[in-house]
Design a protein around this motif. Sequence first.
Motif, PDB file in Angstrom:
ATOM      1  N   GLN A  47       0.824  -1.201   0.000  1.00 27.82           N
ATOM      2  CA  GLN A  47       0.000   0.000   0.000  1.00 27.82           C
ATOM      3  C   GLN A  47       0.863   1.257   0.000  1.00 27.82           C
ATOM      4  O   GLN A  47       0.545   2.237  -0.677  1.00 27.82           O
ATOM      5  CB  GLN A  47      -0.936  -0.001   1.213  1.00 27.82           C
ATOM      6  N   LYS A  48       1.978   1.233   0.745  1.00 28.78           N
ATOM      7  CA  LYS A  48       2.876   2.389   0.769  1.00 28.78           C
ATOM      8  C   LYS A  48       3.507   2.605  -0.604  1.00 28.78           C
ATOM      9  O   LYS A  48       3.661   3.747  -1.052  1.00 28.78           O
ATOM     10  CB  LYS A  48       3.961   2.179   1.828  1.00 28.78           C
ATOM     11  N   GLN A  49       3.858   1.518  -1.277  1.00 29.84           N
ATOM     12  CA  GLN A  49       4.427   1.632  -2.612  1.00 29.84           C
ATOM     13  C   GLN A  49       3.410   2.213  -3.591  1.00 29.84           C
ATOM     14  O   GLN A  49       3.744   3.076  -4.421  1.00 29.84           O
ATOM     15  CB  GLN A  49       4.907   0.261  -3.101  1.00 29.84           C
ATOM     16  N   MET A  75       0.840   4.193  -2.868  1.00 33.08           N
ATOM     17  CA  MET A  75       0.639   5.603  -2.570  1.00 33.08           C
ATOM     18  C   MET A  75       1.809   6.442  -3.068  1.00 33.08           C
ATOM     19  O   MET A  75       1.612   7.562  -3.545  1.00 33.08           O
ATOM     20  CB  MET A  75       0.447   5.786  -1.060  1.00 33.08           C
ATOM     21  N   LYS A  76       3.024   5.901  -2.960  1.00 29.62           N
ATOM     22  CA  LYS A  76       4.191   6.623  -3.462  1.00 29.62           C
ATOM     23  C   LYS A  76       4.109   6.806  -4.967  1.00 29.62           C
ATOM     24  O   LYS A  76       4.381   7.896  -5.501  1.00 29.62           O
ATOM     25  CB  LYS A  76       5.465   5.844  -3.096  1.00 29.62           C
ATOM     26  N   THR A 133      -8.056   4.476  -4.381  1.00 30.00           N
ATOM     27  CA  THR A 133      -6.926   5.326  -3.994  1.00 30.00           C
ATOM     28  C   THR A 133      -6.843   6.552  -4.891  1.00 30.00           C
ATOM     29  O   THR A 133      -6.676   7.685  -4.435  1.00 30.00           O
ATOM     30  CB  THR A 133      -5.610   4.532  -4.081  1.00 30.00           C
TER      31      THR A 133
END
Length: 249
Positions: free
Chosen positions: A2-4, A6-7, A142
Amino acid sequence: MQKQLMKIMQLRYWKYLVGLFVIIVGLQGMRSMTVVDKWQSSDQYYHSEQFIKDFKQHPKLYLQEDRKGHPKKQSLEAYRLEANPVFEPTHEAGFMIYSPTIIVLVMIVFGAGLLTFANDRRTNFDTFLFSLESSRRRLYWTKLGYGIGTLLSSLLIGDVIYYSVLKLKIDASYVQLNIPTLIQREIGSLVLMLGIFTIGCLIGLLIGKLPTLIIGGLGFICSLSFAITSMSDTRRLAPMMELRTNCSI
């Protein structure tokens, strides 16, 4: 993961989101200055020696009507307050705001919704996103979340700037803000804009191709303009019908 995701989203859309924010806030700032300039021009006329002379010599020409349609005499200052309000009063003790920039704002919001998904389809960026481990539902939500968050913040900040400029630049007696009506209007405006943005996203997601997208977008804007005009005409007709009913009784 998820962090990837969003990045990647931030790197992809930050210029687009910042541009949308600047355009909406800047448009609201321009709108406020236009309202101020228009009001100041009218105020100068109503305070001119020529108008004061005409008002005193021909008072019958400046008779206002009350809610029942009966003429009423007023002082010069009272006439100025009713003849040059910042917000157009309605029969519901609220206010209405007419501005061409609202139509421009609707087109910008709708266009932003179209580009949110259609541009990725056109450039095949969606193919790259689908190759990630995240589900399509998460990708779509997202992306939509970034767009809605930017839209909400820009609309709220733009409206704060708009009303703040009016309060600072125009005499308080002419800026009669009904707080409950203002809150109601803001909620309705935000819901409308979010709905238009979401519809734009859906059209962009389903169509994707630029020529068909333009035709579909123009059709939606024309339909929306017709609907807004019809609602405005109905609202203006309501107090007239009420007055006729009261007269007949």
